[in-house]
Design a protein around this motif. Sequence first.
Motif, PDB file in Angstrom:
ATOM      1  N   ASP A 138       0.823  -1.219   0.000  1.00 51.01           N
ATOM      2  CA  ASP A 138       0.000   0.000   0.000  1.00 51.01           C
ATOM      3  C   ASP A 138       0.850   1.260   0.000  1.00 51.01           C
ATOM      4  O   ASP A 138       0.328   2.371  -0.036  1.00 51.01           O
ATOM      5  N   LYS A 139       2.184   1.092  -0.022  1.00 50.90           N
ATOM      6  CA  LYS A 139       3.095   2.252  -0.009  1.00 50.90           C
ATOM      7  C   LYS A 139       4.081   2.273  -1.171  1.00 50.90           C
ATOM      8  O   LYS A 139       4.792   3.239  -1.365  1.00 50.90           O
ATOM      9  N   ILE A 140       4.158   1.175  -1.925  1.00 52.55           N
ATOM     10  CA  ILE A 140       5.179   1.084  -2.983  1.00 52.55           C
ATOM     11  C   ILE A 140       4.547   0.660  -4.309  1.00 52.55           C
ATOM     12  O   ILE A 140       3.859  -0.367  -4.389  1.00 52.55           O
ATOM     13  N   ALA A 141       4.792   1.462  -5.358  1.00 50.86           N
ATOM     14  CA  ALA A 141       4.353   1.123  -6.715  1.00 50.86           C
ATOM     15  C   ALA A 141       5.507   1.339  -7.680  1.00 50.86           C
ATOM     16  O   ALA A 141       6.374   2.194  -7.453  1.00 50.86           O
ATOM     17  N   TYR A 142       5.507   0.559  -8.758  1.00 56.61           N
ATOM     18  CA  TYR A 142       6.591   0.615  -9.739  1.00 56.61           C
ATOM     19  C   TYR A 142       6.035   0.742 -11.150  1.00 56.61           C
ATOM     20  O   TYR A 142       4.916   0.321 -11.437  1.00 56.61           O
ATOM     21  N   VAL A 143       6.866   1.290 -12.036  1.00 56.23           N
ATOM     22  CA  VAL A 143       6.660   1.131 -13.468  1.00 56.23           C
ATOM     23  C   VAL A 143       7.771   0.198 -13.960  1.00 56.23           C
ATOM     24  O   VAL A 143       8.936   0.334 -13.565  1.00 56.23           O
ATOM     25  N   PHE A 144       7.399  -0.784 -14.781  1.00 54.43           N
ATOM     26  CA  PHE A 144       8.347  -1.755 -15.336  1.00 54.43           C
ATOM     27  C   PHE A 144       8.487  -1.462 -16.828  1.00 54.43           C
ATOM     28  O   PHE A 144       7.502  -1.481 -17.572  1.00 54.43           O
ATOM     29  N   GLU A 145       9.716  -1.192 -17.247  1.00 55.26           N
ATOM     30  CA  GLU A 145       9.956  -0.816 -18.642  1.00 55.26           C
ATOM     31  C   GLU A 145      11.392  -1.165 -19.023  1.00 55.26           C
ATOM     32  O   GLU A 145      12.308  -0.988 -18.221  1.00 55.26           O
ATOM     33  N   ASN A 146      11.574  -1.685 -20.226  1.00 53.91           N
ATOM     34  CA  ASN A 146      12.925  -2.049 -20.719  1.00 53.91           C
ATOM     35  C   ASN A 146      13.669  -2.965 -19.756  1.00 53.91           C
ATOM     36  O   ASN A 146      14.874  -2.818 -19.533  1.00 53.91           O
ATOM     37  N   GLY A 147      12.940  -3.894 -19.169  1.00 49.37           N
ATOM     38  CA  GLY A 147      13.564  -4.852 -18.255  1.00 49.37           C
ATOM     39  C   GLY A 147      13.944  -4.288 -16.903  1.00 49.37           C
ATOM     40  O   GLY A 147      14.582  -4.962 -16.093  1.00 49.37           O
ATOM     41  N   LYS A 148      13.596  -3.029 -16.646  1.00 50.65           N
ATOM     42  CA  LYS A 148      13.933  -2.405 -15.354  1.00 50.65           C
ATOM     43  C   LYS A 148      12.664  -1.994 -14.637  1.00 50.65           C
ATOM     44  O   LYS A 148      11.637  -1.723 -15.264  1.00 50.65           O
ATOM     45  N   ARG A 149      12.757  -1.915 -13.301  1.00 53.53           N
ATOM     46  CA  ARG A 149      11.620  -1.384 -12.553  1.00 53.53           C
ATOM     47  C   ARG A 149      12.043  -0.114 -11.829  1.00 53.53           C
ATOM     48  O   ARG A 149      13.168  -0.014 -11.336  1.00 53.53           O
ATOM     49  N   LYS A 150      11.128   0.853 -11.814  1.00 51.44           N
ATOM     50  CA  LYS A 150      11.431   2.128 -11.170  1.00 51.44           C
ATOM     51  C   LYS A 150      10.288   2.474 -10.222  1.00 51.44           C
ATOM     52  O   LYS A 150       9.110   2.403 -10.607  1.00 51.44           O
ATOM     53  N   LYS A 151      10.653   2.818  -9.002  1.00 49.61           N
ATOM     54  CA  LYS A 151       9.628   3.217  -8.040  1.00 49.61           C
ATOM     55  C   LYS A 151       8.994   4.528  -8.503  1.00 49.61           C
ATOM     56  O   LYS A 151       9.698   5.424  -8.988  1.00 49.61           O
ATOM     57  N   ILE A 152       7.682   4.628  -8.376  1.00 53.95           N
ATOM     58  CA  ILE A 152       6.996   5.832  -8.844  1.00 53.95           C
ATOM     59  C   ILE A 152       6.351   6.593  -7.690  1.00 53.95           C
ATOM     60  O   ILE A 152       6.004   6.020  -6.655  1.00 53.95           O
TER      61      ILE A 152
END
Length: 268
Positions: A138-152
């Motif tokens: 409920d506190k952490i979300a990511y975008v996954f792109e080009n084989g990498k994940r980035k916290k948003i």
Amino acid sequence: MDQFNSKNYSIYANFLNKLAKDLTRYYYSKLNRTFKVSNKLKGKGYDPVTTSDKAFEKFIRSKINNKFSNHQVIGEEFGHKKSKSNFTWVIDPIDGTRSFVIGNPTWSNLISLNYKDKPILGLANFPVLKKHYLNYSDKIAYVFENGKRKKISVNKKATFKDVKVSAAFHGWLSLNKQKKIPKILKLMQFPCSDALSYSHLAEGRVDIVIQCSNKIWDIHPLIPIVKAAGGYISTWDNKDAINAGNILVSSNKAIHNKFLKLLKPVSK
């Protein structure tokens, strides 16, 4: 068990992360070809559904059934599979079917996992854009792109003076009603692309998203992502967004309250 056990987030998030990749592969191997379109509203408006919508939903349901066969499922195209489970998967096989029909790449597969009717995990997968958004708690979300994940994270510093607004009424709000909210109309600088706009807000790219007539499968998958990224979400009359309908999403409480006031003439 009254509350969802947060230790189990990773089980379901990992399932959705893999499902996102499977859905993109499935699209390119089976559905990236000619499809049939029909209009659900038949003369009373335009609400398209395609053979691809139905194929995607069958695919998603089969994956859920293989792993969590006792869970309930609600899908836009094939209705409610009921059980005694507290868990319900809510599916929009193609969110943005109009975009899909004309070849815009902004359509997505939306899936939420609800515990006792409350969305706790959400996936927004964009096969053509080759990226997906997913919350892991409920506190952490990511975008996954080009084989990498980035916290948003949302743009918490957004101010009303410099606000970036993405809004669309898709014919749901009459012209007479639109005339009652001239300030909102002036502030609508950015196009609205269904779930992608909500995802962009969670990523800090826009500060406000306003949409009309969302169904539960349009919004339930986005609620956990937006909240985990720090955003605020409600209906235009400040009710819980779980109810669906007309939705307002904001990057902080101050501008959320400001826009609730601006929407008041049409929020009844």
